[in-house]
Structures are given as structure tokens and as C-alpha cells.
Design an enzyme around this catalytic site. Structure first.
Site, PDB file in Angstrom:
ATOM      1  N   ASP A  38      26.152 -70.262  -7.841  1.00  0.00           N
ATOM      2  CA  ASP A  38      24.762 -69.968  -8.198  1.00  0.00           C
ATOM      3  C   ASP A  38      24.177 -68.944  -7.226  1.00  0.00           C
ATOM      4  OD1 ASP A  38      24.875 -71.745 -10.264  1.00  0.00           O
ATOM      5  OD2 ASP A  38      23.840 -73.369  -9.209  1.00  0.00           O
ATOM      6  N   TYR A  66      31.792 -78.890  -0.969  1.00  0.00           N
ATOM      7  CA  TYR A  66      30.433 -78.386  -0.794  1.00  0.00           C
ATOM      8  C   TYR A  66      29.671 -79.205   0.239  1.00  0.00           C
ATOM      9  CZ  TYR A  66      31.192 -76.160  -5.380  1.00  0.00           C
ATOM     10  OH  TYR A  66      31.672 -75.418  -6.426  1.00  0.00           O
ATOM     11  N   ASP A  80      17.241 -78.089  -8.933  1.00  0.00           N
ATOM     12  CA  ASP A  80      17.328 -77.570  -7.569  1.00  0.00           C
ATOM     13  C   ASP A  80      15.954 -77.091  -7.100  1.00  0.00           C
ATOM     14  OD1 ASP A  80      16.911 -75.064  -8.710  1.00  0.00           O
ATOM     15  OD2 ASP A  80      19.005 -74.462  -8.549  1.00  0.00           O
ATOM     16  N   ARG A 173      24.203 -79.947  -8.399  1.00  0.00           N
ATOM     17  CA  ARG A 173      22.798 -80.166  -8.748  1.00  0.00           C
ATOM     18  C   ARG A 173      22.630 -81.457  -9.551  1.00  0.00           C
ATOM     19  NH1 ARG A 173      21.321 -75.844 -12.436  1.00  0.00           N
ATOM     20  NH2 ARG A 173      23.505 -75.249 -12.533  1.00  0.00           N
TER      21      ARG A 173
END
Length: 294
Positions: A38, A66, A80, A173
Site C-alpha cells: 500500500d 510485517y 487504516d 488492515r
């Protein structure tokens, strides 16, 4: 030039922006990334150049890691920090409740992909529909979360920091929002850093400024990892000149190391990387070629 450059993608840049940056930097057309990040996310983005672009699909399918921070008590339309706040709820949870909620999301689980994603519905990307205020039904998808480490809980500021190891197709997310739902207070993803992709780590990555400086110093090759480094997890087999020629002609090669279903890195007698082959009934069968001329 052929190989992999591990870029540390900055915020506010798309993955395609970084591909175009590398293309201009090296003056080469054949460049491709290995899994979209993203725009607001940062971190590991392996970029293939030259012949390595033939392996991009294999890297896209790889596992990821992550580091993310979620904020409790609010939900947004994008799941988000960039989105519009949809709801706010009081946060009355303990550390023990947070740990228990997070542990619920390990193993094989299902996720409903977010509307703000590149998944297509009837030829249109979901985020295009979402920007028009349109929401459509999405089918749950199976993904695997290999592990979640809770690295920090800040009850005063309602934040939780996680290190997540997961399969391809995992939406962090959505994971953050689902954790918030389980806790009953809602949550959204505040920050996201990809720390590992296709076996490459943040420590191996280069920022755009670092790559620009290397070019100014005529040292760009220092940032390029060899093509076969992508496949370091596979066993190596070196062939004689005769067998290497047969391999390049697509001939199945009888070999005592060939195990059914196992993938091998194949090299010629001089150590040049030729291809990937799969073991089938005691033979090496060409899977993907990388030798010169391909």
C-alpha cells in the site's frame, strides 16, 4: 544486468513508483516488483531486473512478515489511518484480553477482503467502487497466520504493536480490524512496515537515496543480489557439460538426487545458474529457464 534489488519503500509512494524509479536508475526496461505494498506502507519490496523478472511470480507467492501498530477504539472505512472514522467506542480492555484476542488469529483463518483493495469485481477494482461509495459482497478467503508476536501494548494511548508472519494474500488492515471486533471496541491499522518478503529482510534493503548515491559513485552493482539468491532454499545440483546441454534442450535428465516434487537449482560445469528443475520419477524436469539466450 540481472538480479534482485531489495528496496525499502518509503511512505506515499506506490510499488509501481519504485519500479519506475529503478527502471530509470538502471536504464533497463525489464523491471518488476514482487508483491504490492500500500502507498502508506513502508519496507521490503524486492524488485527484479533483467532475467529475474521471470521469477517475479514465484516471489509474489512467498510468505511475508510485517510490523504493524493498531489503534483500539475506532474503525475507519479503509481499515487504516488514512480513512474516514466510522465509529468510536470506549476502550476497556486488559493486556491479558488483548493477548487472548490476538492469539485467536493464528493458524489457518478466513478473511473478508477489504473494499479498499485491488481485487476485481466484474472487471472493476474494489477500491474504485469504494471511492464511489459502493460496497459489494466479498467472498471470505483462507489465509495462514504462522505467528503473531505482541511486541508492545500501550493501554494509555490505546495502541498495540504486532509482528505478524503470514502467507500471501493476508490483509494486515483486516487483521487489525478483526482483532478490534473480537475485543468489542473496534480497531484500525495505524502503521505498517513489511520486514520480510521472499526471504529478503529489511536489513538487506536500500532506500531511494542510498541507491541514488550508489549510482553517483558508479557502484549500483553493489545493491544487486544474484538471480539464484531468490532460490537459496532449494538444493543445488551441478551438471556436466553434456548434461547441461541436454537440460538446455529441455531433455529430462536421470539423476540420483532427483526426488519427486522437489525443486532444484541447476548449474553448469562452470557454476553458471541455468534453471529450476523438478524431480519426477528419478529425473530432473525443466520448470523455469534462466540461462543466457532465454
Amino acid at each position: 544486468m540481472n538480479g534482485i534489488i531489495v528496496v525499502n519503500k518509503p511512505p506515499s509512494k506506490t510499488s509501481h513508483d519504485m519500479v519506475n524509479f529503478v527502471r530509470r536508475l538502471f536504464g533497463i526496461k525489464k523491471v518488476g516488483h514482487t508483491g504490492t505494498l500500500d502507498p502508506d506502507a513502508t519496507g521490503v519490496l524486492p524488485i527484479c531486473i533483467g532475467k529475474a523478472t521471470k521469477a517475479a511470480d514465484m516471489l509474489t507467492d512467498s510468505d511475508k512478515e510485517y510490523k504493524t501498530q493498531l489503534v483500539l477504539g475506532k474503525t475507519t472505512d479503509t481499515q487504516d489511518a488514512s480513512g474516514k472514522v466510522l465509529a468510536e467506542q470506549p476502550v476497556n480492555v486488559t493486556k491479558e484480553e488483548i493477548l487472548a484476542a490476538v492469539s485467536h488469529f493464528t493458524g489457518e483463518i478466513t478473511q473478508i477482503p477489504p473494499m479498499f483493495s485491488a481485487i476485481k469485481k466484474d472487471g472493476k477494482k474494489l477500491y474504485e467502487l469504494a471511492r464511489q461509495g459502493i460496497s459489494v459482497e466479498r467472498q471470505p478467503r483462507k489465509i495462514t497466520v504462522y505467528g503473531i508476536e505482541v511486541t508492545e501494548i500501550d493501554l494509555e494511548n490505546h495502541t498495540v504493536t504486532l509482528l505478524v508472519s503470514c502467507s500471501k494474500g493476508t490483509y494486515i488492515r483486516t487483521l487489525c480490524e478483526d482483532i478490534g471486533k473480537r475485543l468489542g471496541c473496534g480497531a484500525y491499522m495505524n502503521t505498517l512496515v513489511r520486514t520480510k518478503s521472499a526471504g529478503f529482510t529489511l536489513e538487506q534493503s536500500f532506500s531511494a537515496d542510498e541507491l541514488t548515491k550508489l549510482k553517483e559513485e558508479n557502484g549500483l552493482e553493489k545493491a544487486v543480489l544474484p538471480l539464484d539468491s531468490i532460490f537459496s532454499a532449494y538444493d543445488k545440483i551441478k551438471l556436466s557439460a553434456v548434461l547441461a546441454k541436454k537440460a538446455k534442450n529441455g531433455v529430462r535428465i536421470r539423476h540420483d538426487k532427483a526426488e519427486n516434487g522437489k525443486i532444484y537449482r541447476i548449474y553448469d560445469e562452470n557454476g553458471a545458474f541455468l534453471c529450476l528443475s523438478e524431480g519426477k520419477n528419478g529425473e530432473l524436469v525443466l520448470k523455469k529457464a534462466f540461462w543466457e539466450g532465454q
